[in-house]
Design an enzyme around this catalytic site. Structure first.
Site, PDB file in Angstrom:
ATOM      1  N   ASP A  12       7.605  81.529 -16.768  1.00 19.87           N
ATOM      2  CA  ASP A  12       6.682  80.568 -17.369  1.00 19.87           C
ATOM      3  C   ASP A  12       6.592  79.373 -16.422  1.00 19.87           C
ATOM      4  OD1 ASP A  12       8.935  79.010 -17.801  1.00 19.87           O
ATOM      5  OD2 ASP A  12       8.662  78.826 -19.973  1.00 19.87           O
ATOM      6  N   HIS A 100      29.301  95.972 -15.394  1.00 22.82           N
ATOM      7  CA  HIS A 100      29.748  96.319 -16.740  1.00 22.82           C
ATOM      8  C   HIS A 100      28.605  96.554 -17.717  1.00 22.82           C
ATOM      9  CE1 HIS A 100      34.110  94.555 -16.329  1.00 22.82           C
ATOM     10  NE2 HIS A 100      33.777  95.359 -15.329  1.00 22.82           N
ATOM     11  N   HIS A 135      32.277 101.701 -19.566  1.00 24.83           N
ATOM     12  CA  HIS A 135      31.157 100.788 -19.804  1.00 24.83           C
ATOM     13  C   HIS A 135      29.932 101.540 -20.321  1.00 24.83           C
ATOM     14  CE1 HIS A 135      33.651  97.761 -18.054  1.00 24.83           C
ATOM     15  NE2 HIS A 135      33.739  98.468 -16.921  1.00 24.83           N
TER      16      HIS A 135
HETATM   17  C1  RB5 Z   1       9.224  75.492 -21.873  1.00 29.69           C
HETATM   18  O1  RB5 Z   1       9.070  74.118 -21.973  1.00 29.69           O
HETATM   19  C2  RB5 Z   1      10.662  75.881 -22.136  1.00 29.69           C
HETATM   20  O2  RB5 Z   1      10.922  75.828 -23.510  1.00 29.69           O
HETATM   21  C3  RB5 Z   1      10.944  77.268 -21.609  1.00 29.69           C
HETATM   22  O3  RB5 Z   1      10.737  77.290 -20.219  1.00 29.69           O
HETATM   23  C4  RB5 Z   1      12.345  77.785 -21.801  1.00 29.69           C
HETATM   24  O4  RB5 Z   1      13.313  76.900 -21.331  1.00 29.69           O
HETATM   25  C5  RB5 Z   1      12.655  78.298 -23.140  1.00 29.69           C
HETATM   26  O5  RB5 Z   1      13.747  78.849 -23.417  1.00 29.69           O
END
Ligand code: RB5
Length: 147
Positions: A12, A100, A135
């Site tokens: 993201d 593992h 494992h």
């Molecule tokens: C986005 O702001 C943030 O929440 C995302 O990158 C992440 O850290 C979520 O777990």
């Protein structure tokens, strides 16, 4: 050792800079990049799905997912049957995740890790084999929990 295979990668906005750093360090041709492609705000589950479904189907052997902390994107990826996404903050956990847990996705926190550590973690993740044996029995029990 799977370094000769393409690695599916996505992030993201919180992981975008680290994704680009990994591509620069290891070579863009090592990865198939499923986004995001800018710092504009996006939703990490969408990018977890892009990589996790392709790893689960066998199109890619390994994936890397990056968000701000690595938490949200690893939680989302682990909703996909067959995915073992490991959120790693250091080289030791990355090594254990492969030896593992036979982790097939590495999750990283772009706002948590410095670039050098992230590169070291990624290198270990891509070059460490699963040990199998006892494992595998435990992984089979994890699979049995999947609905
Ligand atoms: C986005 O702001 C943030 O929440 C995302 O990158 C992440 O850290 C979520 O777990």
């Amino acid at each position: 050792m799977v370094a000769y295979l393409k690695i599916a990668i996505a992030s993201d906005h919180g992981g975008f800079a680290l994704k680009e750093s990994l591509k620069k360090h290891f070579g863009a041709s090592v990865f198939t990049d499923f986004g995001t492609q800018s710092l504009d705000s996006v939703d990490y589950p969408d990018f977890a799905r892009e990589v996790a479904t392709r790893v689960a189907s066998g199109t890619f052997a390994r994936g890397i997912l990056i968000c701000g902390t690595g938490i949200g994107i690893s939680i989302a990826a682990n909703k996909i049957k067959g995915i073992r996404a490991a959120l790693c903050h250091d080289v030791f956990t990355a090594e254990m995740a492969r030896k593992h847990n036979d982790a097939n996705i590495l999750a990283l926190g772009g706002r948590v890790l410095d670039e050098k550590t992230a590169i070291e973690i990624t290198d270990v993740f891509l070059h460490t084999d699963f040990e199998g044996g006892r494992h595998q029995r435990r992984l089979d029990k994890i699979s049995a929990l999947e609905t």
